[in-house]
Each structure stands twice: as C-alpha cells, then as structure tokens.
Scaffold this active site. Structure first.
Site, PDB file in Angstrom:
ATOM      1  N   CYS A 102      -4.166   0.676  -2.596  1.00  0.00           N
ATOM      2  CA  CYS A 102      -4.569   0.758  -1.192  1.00  0.00           C
ATOM      3  C   CYS A 102      -3.706   1.781  -0.475  1.00  0.00           C
ATOM      4  O   CYS A 102      -2.648   2.158  -0.965  1.00  0.00           O
ATOM      5  CB  CYS A 102      -4.447  -0.616  -0.534  1.00  0.00           C
ATOM      6  N   CYS A 123       0.823  -1.215   0.000  1.00  0.00           N
ATOM      7  CA  CYS A 123       0.000   0.000   0.000  1.00  0.00           C
ATOM      8  C   CYS A 123       0.857   1.264   0.000  1.00  0.00           C
ATOM      9  O   CYS A 123       2.070   1.206   0.193  1.00  0.00           O
ATOM     10  CB  CYS A 123      -0.898  -0.007   1.227  1.00  0.00           C
TER      11      CYS A 123
END
Ligand SMILES: *[C@@H]1O[C@H](CO)[C@@H](O)[C@H](O)[C@H]1NC(C)=O
Ligand SMILES: *[C@@H]1O[C@H](CO)[C@@H](O)[C@H](O)[C@H]1NC(C)=O
Ligand SMILES: *[C@@H]1O[C@H](CO)[C@@H](O)[C@H](O)[C@H]1NC(C)=O
Length: 288
Positions: free
Chosen positions: A177, A96
């Site tokens: 993300c 992420c």
C-alpha cells in the site's frame, strides 16, 4: 489515474521490489538444506524475539505445519494449498510506503534496503526471513525430508520451494500500500520479465486501490551494458500494464543513490571514477 509527467522531463522511478525470490533453479544436485529444522525454528525465534519483538507467533507450530505440508509428498507435488495452514499461523501487517520489489537485482536491493531501513522486501517478512536461501523437498515413501537430492524448480510446476515463495510473494504484494518501489536490472534484456516472480505473481497481486504510486527504478551495472531503461525495452511494457490497470507510476534511470551504492563496491569502474571526481569537484567548490 494516468502517470503524472512533468513537461520538461519525465521522472522515472522504479519501484518494484521483487521479493528475493530468486527464480534461479534450485540445483538438482542438492537435497534439503542440512539442519533445516534448527535453522527455521532458530530464525523464527530470532525474528520474534529480536527483530520484531512483541509479535506472537508459535515457532514450533509453524515448523510443524511446514513439515506437514512437505513430508510424505512426492518431491514435486507440493502446492500452495499445502502451505495454507502454515501461512495462517503467521499473519503479518506492514505499514504503507515501504514495499520494495525487485527482479534480477538481488545483491543491490539488499544493500539498498540496508541503507534505507524503512524499505521492506519479502525477505523482511517472517516467512521470507525463515526460508530465505533454503532448499527443501519431501519424499513420498518417507516421513522425512529428502536430504540427498531435490528436483530443480524448472522440472515441476508444484515444486515445494516454488509453491511457498509464490504464495509468500502473492501475500506480500496484496498487502502493498502507499508508494511501492521496484528495482529492475537495465543490464539485461527483459528487465521486466512476465515469467519472474515479480512479473508473474506480484504485479498481478498489487491493488491499484491500495497503491498510491509504483516508483520504478532501473539500474544498470557501472560497467554496462545499458540495455533497458524507462523508455526502452520490456520496461515500456510494464508501464503499459500499470497504466492500463489504473496505477500511477514514475520511472527513474540511474538513481544517484543506487549508482553510488554500486560504485562503493567497485570504485575502479571508469563511470564510478567520473562520478567520484565530479563529486569531489563539487565539494571543493562548495568549500572554497
Ligand atoms: C500429487 O498429489 C495429488 C493430490 O494431492 C495426488 O492425487 C497425486 O497422486 C500426487 N501425484 C504424485 C505423483 O504423487
Ligand atoms: C543484472 O543482472 C546481471 C545478470 O544476472 C547481474 O550479473 C548483475 O549483477 C545485475 N545488476 C544489478 C545492478 O543487479
Ligand atoms: C509517493 O511517490 C510520489 C511520486 O514519486 C511522490 O511525489 C510522493 O511524495 C511519494 N509519497 C510518499 C509518502 O513517499
């Protein structure tokens, strides 16, 4: 969640790193890139041996699935579904906070990603790495690629190059993300364009449950024009879409790092000279 705005100033950060899928039309005068097989297989071994060692991909099989998707199809008749087998051979998970999207800032985004090595663009994924800058199309009557000419993207809806990038972009955005960054070009109208890969595919594939912030950065050319910004033009529309879909976002105009990166390439621009002299002044002050 609504965007967080501080009282005195709204910090606008730009975030979308649109895959380098350039929506520029592939010239009809060019056929499939010569030596495409060697290039793709070579890049695949480079990626799996040197860039992301330890990943187990079957490069020869990826090529076979790619070839199967494209050859013996009419040159404008390759859909995303044709590539499903190939994509299933190269699953990839990314950490992420590293996703960088962009639109119409291709040159800059790559210098940016080269300096901030933690950012990943679509071209850093295996599929993006393999097919970056290549052209290909098949021909119905033949079991080979058409090396003489391929149609322009704009002439068909299921162009083999477009379909692959569309699916790759969608996969990339779906995986995104944490904090996501988007670089947009404030020197053109429609910096946020619903027809671009970012506006048509990636934005809709981002998941507000997975994405913490969409940090938008708007950059203009040092010499101008300064057409769009966080509060002006199509970027306002982008922010509205983000808001309505429940994303948190920030938007920044003229991020200093990006300005410096641009100025390195053309220090003679008046705006860059001003920047350079103000930085030198600060340095003098701090060293005295
Ligand atoms: C395109 O593909 C579809 C299904 O794969 C097929 O039915 C159709 O005839 C093809 N069209 C052309 C022009 O080849
Ligand atoms: C913005 O787009 C124009 C036109 O495509 C291009 O010449 C320029 O380099 C782009 N600017 C940036 C910062 O990427
Ligand atoms: C994510 O972005 C927000 C807003 O720009 C920032 O406050 C936060 O520190 C960022 N988090 C990470 C992990 O980069």
């Amino acid at each position: 969640m609504p965007p967080v705005k501080s009282a005195c100033c709204v910090i606008f950060t730009i975030w979308i790193i649109v895959p380098q899928l350039c929506l520029c039309p592939v010239q009809a005068t060019f056929g499939t890139t010569p030596n495409i097989k060697h290039i793709v297989i070579g890049r695949c071994f480079t990626y799996t041996t040197l860039i992301q060692p330890g990943l187990r991909y079957d490069c020869e099989e990826i090529w076979r699935q790619f070839e199967k998707a494209v050859v013996q199809q009419a040159s404008c008749n390759v859909t995303e579904e044709h590539y499903f087998e190939m994509f299933s051979m190269m699953p990839q998970v990314w950490p992420c906070d590293r996703f960088l999207f962009w639109s119409k800032t291709r040159m800059l985004v790559h210098s940016y990603a080269a300096v901030f090595r933690h950012f990943w663009t679509l071209e850093d994924t295996l599929v993006g790495f393999l097919f970056n800058d290549l052209i290909w199309c098949g021909q119905e009557e033949d079991s080979d690629f058409d090396f003489n000419s391929c149609p322009a993207w704009s002439t068909c809806r299921t162009h083999p190059v477009y379909s692959l990038w569309k699916r790759a972009s969608q996969n990339f955005a779906e995986m995104a993300c944490g904090n996501v960054t988007v670089l947009l070009n404030g020197s053109i109208t429609n910096a946020f364009n619903r027809k671009s890969m970012f506006g048509s595919v990636e934005l809709d594939s981002l998941n507000p449950q997975r994405v913490n912030y969409v940090n938008i950065k708007v950059v203009t050319n040092p010499e101008g024009p300064h057409i769009e910004s966080c509060g002006q033009g199509s970027i306002v529309e982008l922010i509205q879409i983000l808001w309505s879909r429940g994303f948190r976002w920030t938007c920044t105009n003229s991020d200093l790092t990006l300005v410096i990166l641009q100025c390195i390439q053309d220090l003679n621009q008046p705006s860059c000279q001003m920047l350079a002299s103000s930085m030198l002044q600060q340095k003098d002050q701090s060293s005295t």
